[in-house]
Motif scaffolding. Structure first.
Motif, short mmCIF file in Angstrom:
data_model
loop_
_atom_site.label_atom_id
_atom_site.label_comp_id
_atom_site.label_asym_id
_atom_site.label_seq_id
_atom_site.Cartn_x
_atom_site.Cartn_y
_atom_site.Cartn_z
N THR A 1 41.28 43.01 50.61
CA THR A 1 42.21 42.00 50.13
C THR A 1 43.63 42.46 50.39
OG1 THR A 1 40.66 41.41 48.38
CG2 THR A 1 42.94 40.71 48.11
N ILE A 2 44.45 41.59 50.93
CA ILE A 2 45.84 41.93 51.17
C ILE A 2 46.68 41.33 50.06
CG2 ILE A 2 47.80 41.62 52.72
CD1 ILE A 2 45.77 41.59 55.00
N ALA A 3 47.52 42.14 49.46
CA ALA A 3 48.38 41.67 48.38
C ALA A 3 49.39 40.70 48.95
CB ALA A 3 49.08 42.85 47.71
N GLN A 4 49.46 39.52 48.37
CA GLN A 4 50.40 38.50 48.77
C GLN A 4 51.47 38.35 47.70
OE1 GLN A 4 50.32 36.84 51.71
NE2 GLN A 4 48.59 38.14 52.25
N PRO A 5 52.68 37.98 48.10
CA PRO A 5 53.72 37.77 47.09
C PRO A 5 53.29 36.68 46.11
CG PRO A 5 54.65 37.77 49.30
CD PRO A 5 53.16 37.78 49.45
N VAL B 1 46.91 40.68 39.89
CA VAL B 1 45.97 41.78 39.65
C VAL B 1 44.73 41.56 40.51
CG1 VAL B 1 44.51 42.93 37.95
CG2 VAL B 1 46.83 42.22 37.32
N ASP B 2 44.27 40.31 40.60
CA ASP B 2 43.06 39.99 41.37
C ASP B 2 43.22 40.20 42.88
OD1 ASP B 2 41.90 39.29 38.98
OD2 ASP B 2 42.13 37.12 39.29
N ASP B 3 44.46 40.36 43.35
CA ASP B 3 44.68 40.61 44.77
C ASP B 3 44.32 42.03 45.18
OD1 ASP B 3 45.66 38.05 45.24
OD2 ASP B 3 47.75 38.64 45.02
N LEU B 4 44.19 42.93 44.20
CA LEU B 4 43.96 44.34 44.50
C LEU B 4 42.52 44.74 44.23
CD1 LEU B 4 47.16 45.92 42.93
CD2 LEU B 4 46.79 45.19 45.28
N LEU C 1 45.62 49.94 41.90
CA LEU C 1 44.92 49.44 40.71
C LEU C 1 43.78 50.41 40.42
CD1 LEU C 1 44.44 47.04 38.69
CD2 LEU C 1 42.80 46.19 40.39
N LEU C 2 43.86 51.10 39.28
CA LEU C 2 42.80 52.03 38.92
C LEU C 2 41.80 51.43 37.95
CD1 LEU C 2 44.65 55.45 38.74
CD2 LEU C 2 43.74 54.22 40.69
N SER C 3 42.25 50.48 37.15
CA SER C 3 41.38 49.72 36.26
C SER C 3 42.09 48.40 35.98
CB SER C 3 41.14 50.49 34.95
OG SER C 3 42.28 50.44 34.12
N PRO C 4 41.45 47.43 35.34
CA PRO C 4 42.12 46.14 35.11
C PRO C 4 43.44 46.24 34.35
CG PRO C 4 39.78 45.93 34.72
CD PRO C 4 40.04 47.40 34.93
N GLN C 5 43.67 47.33 33.63
CA GLN C 5 44.91 47.50 32.87
C GLN C 5 45.71 48.73 33.29
OE1 GLN C 5 46.16 45.18 30.79
NE2 GLN C 5 44.40 43.96 31.42
N GLU C 6 45.34 49.37 34.39
CA GLU C 6 46.02 50.60 34.83
C GLU C 6 46.47 50.45 36.27
OE1 GLU C 6 45.28 55.41 34.67
OE2 GLU C 6 43.54 54.08 34.62
N ARG D 1 53.85 46.85 34.95
CA ARG D 1 53.28 46.14 33.80
C ARG D 1 52.51 44.95 34.34
NH1 ARG D 1 58.82 43.54 31.18
NH2 ARG D 1 59.12 41.95 32.80
N ILE D 2 51.61 44.46 33.50
CA ILE D 2 50.83 43.28 33.86
C ILE D 2 51.24 42.16 32.92
CG2 ILE D 2 48.52 42.28 34.03
CD1 ILE D 2 47.53 45.15 34.65
N VAL D 3 51.68 41.04 33.51
CA VAL D 3 52.14 39.90 32.73
C VAL D 3 51.46 38.64 33.28
CG1 VAL D 3 54.14 38.49 32.06
CG2 VAL D 3 54.38 40.97 32.29
#
Length: 123
Positions: free
Chosen positions: A2-6, A23-26, A45-50, A111-113
């Motif tokens: 998956t490539i991270a998109q803006p 987050v789902d892009d990674l 992305l190491l975990s859904p919150q890290e 951070r994740i928002v």
């Protein structure tokens, strides 16, 4: 892969925090490069919150843009990334190089928002 998109163009809560991607892009334990304010940032992305963000430029290689392709691992309880070129290992949280104390990988707060990863670049 998956490539991270803006993310959608929106005004961030603070001018120092910028949306990098969803987050789902990674994929877990895999880096992606994003471009924010003309800077290349490697996001992990190491975990859904890290989530960790470091400069995409390898300090040992004169700034070669390769860190997003580094090998993610750990040293004890410290998450790390090894440069894909010469395998120097850096702490993802502090940027400290374990094999050469003179090298330092720039790190950025994350951070994740609302399902998006935001990175603090500062002014």
């Amino acid at each position: 892969m998956t490539i991270a998109q803006p993310a959608e163009l929106t005004v961030p809560a603070s001018p120092d925090w910028l949306r990098a991607c969803r987050v789902d892009d990674l994929e877990p334990a895999w880096g992606e490069a994003v471009l924010l304010r003309g800077r290349q940032i490697a996001v992990f992305l190491l975990s859904p919150q890290e989530v960790y963000a470091v400069s995409h430029e390898d300090p040992a290689m004169g700034g070669a843009p390769v860190m997003a392709r580094g090998i993610v691992g750990s040293k004890g309880d410290r998450p790390t990334v090894a440069s894909p070129l010469h395998k120097e290992v850096y702490d993802l949280g502090t940027g400290e190089c374990f094999s050469d104390p003179s090298l330092l990988l720039q790190t950025f707060r994350t951070r994740i928002v609302g399902g998006f990863i935001e990175i603090e670049l500062g002014a």
